[in-house]
Design a protein around this motif. Structure first.
Motif, PDB file in Angstrom:
ATOM      1  N   ASN A   2      67.526  19.286  20.798  1.00 46.45           N
ATOM      2  CA  ASN A   2      67.752  18.454  19.618  1.00 46.45           C
ATOM      3  C   ASN A   2      68.956  18.958  18.819  1.00 46.45           C
ATOM      4  OD1 ASN A   2      65.612  16.833  20.264  1.00 46.45           O
ATOM      5  ND2 ASN A   2      64.130  18.014  19.055  1.00 46.45           N
ATOM      6  N   LYS A   3      69.091  20.321  18.733  1.00 47.17           N
ATOM      7  CA  LYS A   3      70.222  20.875  18.001  1.00 47.17           C
ATOM      8  C   LYS A   3      71.530  20.544  18.704  1.00 47.17           C
ATOM      9  CE  LYS A   3      67.785  24.745  15.828  1.00 47.17           C
ATOM     10  NZ  LYS A   3      67.744  26.225  15.674  1.00 47.17           N
ATOM     11  N   SER A   4      71.512  20.600  20.030  1.00 45.86           N
ATOM     12  CA  SER A   4      72.719  20.274  20.796  1.00 45.86           C
ATOM     13  C   SER A   4      73.094  18.811  20.625  1.00 45.86           C
ATOM     14  CB  SER A   4      72.485  20.574  22.272  1.00 45.86           C
ATOM     15  OG  SER A   4      73.598  20.185  23.045  1.00 45.86           O
ATOM     16  N   LEU A   5      72.081  17.915  20.631  1.00 53.02           N
ATOM     17  CA  LEU A   5      72.350  16.487  20.458  1.00 53.02           C
ATOM     18  C   LEU A   5      72.884  16.204  19.053  1.00 53.02           C
ATOM     19  CD1 LEU A   5      72.210  13.620  21.562  1.00 53.02           C
ATOM     20  CD2 LEU A   5      69.823  13.519  20.791  1.00 53.02           C
ATOM     21  N   HIS A   7      74.483  18.291  17.177  1.00 57.07           N
ATOM     22  CA  HIS A   7      75.838  18.833  17.099  1.00 57.07           C
ATOM     23  C   HIS A   7      76.839  17.865  17.726  1.00 57.07           C
ATOM     24  CE1 HIS A   7      79.002  21.810  16.865  1.00 57.07           C
ATOM     25  NE2 HIS A   7      79.220  21.696  18.172  1.00 57.07           N
ATOM     26  N   LYS A   8      76.480  17.287  18.880  1.00 57.71           N
ATOM     27  CA  LYS A   8      77.369  16.336  19.536  1.00 57.71           C
ATOM     28  C   LYS A   8      77.560  15.082  18.676  1.00 57.71           C
ATOM     29  CE  LYS A   8      76.354  17.747  24.293  1.00 57.71           C
ATOM     30  NZ  LYS A   8      75.803  17.315  25.599  1.00 57.71           N
ATOM     31  N   GLU A   9      76.488  14.615  18.039  1.00 53.48           N
ATOM     32  CA  GLU A   9      76.593  13.433  17.177  1.00 53.48           C
ATOM     33  C   GLU A   9      77.474  13.731  15.969  1.00 53.48           C
ATOM     34  OE1 GLU A   9      72.648  12.324  16.200  1.00 53.48           O
ATOM     35  OE2 GLU A   9      72.282  11.277  18.106  1.00 53.48           O
ATOM     36  N   ARG A  10      77.369  14.957  15.432  1.00 50.07           N
ATOM     37  CA  ARG A  10      78.204  15.337  14.298  1.00 50.07           C
ATOM     38  C   ARG A  10      79.674  15.352  14.692  1.00 50.07           C
ATOM     39  NH1 ARG A  10      76.062  19.829  13.544  1.00 50.07           N
ATOM     40  NH2 ARG A  10      74.337  19.059  12.276  1.00 50.07           N
ATOM     41  N   ILE A  11      79.961  15.899  15.880  1.00 52.01           N
ATOM     42  CA  ILE A  11      81.339  15.935  16.363  1.00 52.01           C
ATOM     43  C   ILE A  11      81.860  14.514  16.607  1.00 52.01           C
ATOM     44  CG2 ILE A  11      82.824  16.646  18.268  1.00 52.01           C
ATOM     45  CD1 ILE A  11      81.130  19.130  18.547  1.00 52.01           C
ATOM     46  N   ALA A  12      81.001  13.663  17.190  1.00 51.36           N
ATOM     47  CA  ALA A  12      81.410  12.271  17.443  1.00 51.36           C
ATOM     48  C   ALA A  12      81.713  11.551  16.134  1.00 51.36           C
ATOM     49  CB  ALA A  12      80.315  11.548  18.215  1.00 51.36           C
TER      50      ALA A  12
END
Length: 366
Positions: A2-5, A7-12
């Protein structure tokens, strides 16, 4: 996971807004800061800037051309915003009627907005020439004014007579009955042709009307005659876009409200006053705000006039800024231009805030 997802959404998300942030910083924040810095300096684009402090702002206050530009911009903004708001609302109400061919009428109303400002300016310059279409039309009206007055009298008399006779038989007959209007127009047209053939109401002009609309320093009311020509041009080209905003607002009002009001005996004016206008307040705020911003920053139509009008009769704040930055045959005054641009930005902000406070107050009272 969940943390990785996350983080990816934040970067996107950052990547999506990054182009906007870059453009905002380069073309607004940096440009605004640079303009403010230039406004505190004496700079002519060719030599090194010299610190001037508030000298440019003090020079603005003492510059008669700046005071004239400020007066013209404020008067132009008030006049055009009022005209285009009222006309846009009237056209939207007309376009919102359930009549045949309304799509054609809406297209005709909107057509002026899709034309380029340069093309419209050139067309209006042609219309406002001393021997242009406008003066020719005024000459025709001057020669046929008496005939038109007689024709109007005939139309009103025939229409009123039909109304009186119709009310004797049917209580539901109205003065503006479409069938009666067609009959009245037909009778008026025939009578007008006969009177024109007899020469009634027609006079010969010693000289045609040759009003100078552009190349003049004469004023009419708060504005020079030249800017009044720009008022007509600006209103003609901006009303259709604002009409669409009002049309969308009108179509969002439920018909059930009007049906309930009619059942309660509300007149057409009362329906507009207590249903239409309050529900259009958010749209009106948008329309007036866009009008204020656009009219205060009006530049292209003045610039395209070129030598067709003297500077004093067409100067506005936006053109004052341009004229100081790129004076014809003179030395650029970037400091004065930057100070004028910041005053224009501040004036626009103040006018919008005033309009917003008035709009919010009216909404609260309603």
């Amino acid at each position: 996971m969940n943390k990785s997802l996350a983080h990816k959404e934040r970067i996107a998300g950052i990547l999506f807004i990054l182009p906007f942030c870059v453009s905002l910083f380069v073309f607004f924040v940096y440009a605004l800061g640079r303009t403010f810095l230039f406004s505190l300096q004496s700079y002519d684009l060719f030599s090194a800037p010299v610190w001037n402090g508030l000298g440019n702002y003090l020079a603005l206050v003492g510059d008669p051309l700046f005071i004239l530009a400020l007066k013209h911009s404020l008067a132009f903004s008030i006049v055009v915003t009022t005209l285009q708001t009222g006309l846009a609302l009237l056209l939207a109400m007309a376009a919102n009627k359930q009549v045949k061919g309304k799509g054609v009428f809406r297209t005709i109303y909107y057509f002026p907005s899709i034309l380029s400002s340069a093309a419209m300016t050139l067309i209006f310059m042609w219309l406002f020439q001393r021997k242009g279409v406008l003066n020719q039309g005024l000459s025709w009206l001057s020669a046929h004014g008496g005939l038109l007055a007689v024709a109007l009298g005939i139309f009103l008399a025939v229409q009123t007579l039909q109304f009186v006779l119709g009310r004797r038989r049917y209580d539901w007959v109205r003065w503006g009955d479409p069938f009666h209007l067609i009959v009245s127009l037909g009778v008026t047209a025939i009578a007008t042709l006969v009177l024109a053939g007899l020469g009634v109401g027609v006079r010969d002009l010693a000289e045609p009307v040759t009003v100078t609309w552009l190349n003049t320093r004469e004023t009419f009311g708060p504005l020079p005659r030249t800017i009044w020509a720009i008022v007509a041009m600006n209103t003609f080209t901006t009303v259709p876009t604002l009409m669409l905003l009002y049309l969308a607002g009108l179509q969002s009002i439920p018909d059930s409200l009007y049906e309930a009001a009619r059942l309660e005996g509300a007149s057409a004016w009362q329906q507009i006053r207590y249903i239409t206008w309050p529900r259009l307040m958010p749209v009106s705020f948008t329309v007036v705000t866009l009008g204020i911003i656009g009219t205060l920053q009006m530049f292209d139509q003045v610039a395209l006039l070129g030598d067709a009008a003297p500077l004093e009769s067409k100067i506005t704040l936006a053109y004052f800024t341009y004229h100081n930055a790129f004076p014809p045959g003179g030395t650029p005054r970037i400091g004065m231009a930057s100070a004028g641009a910041l005053v224009l930005a501040l004036l626009t902000l103040v006018m919008v805030l005033i309009q917003r406070s008035v709009g919010v107050s009216e909404t609260t009272n309603d």
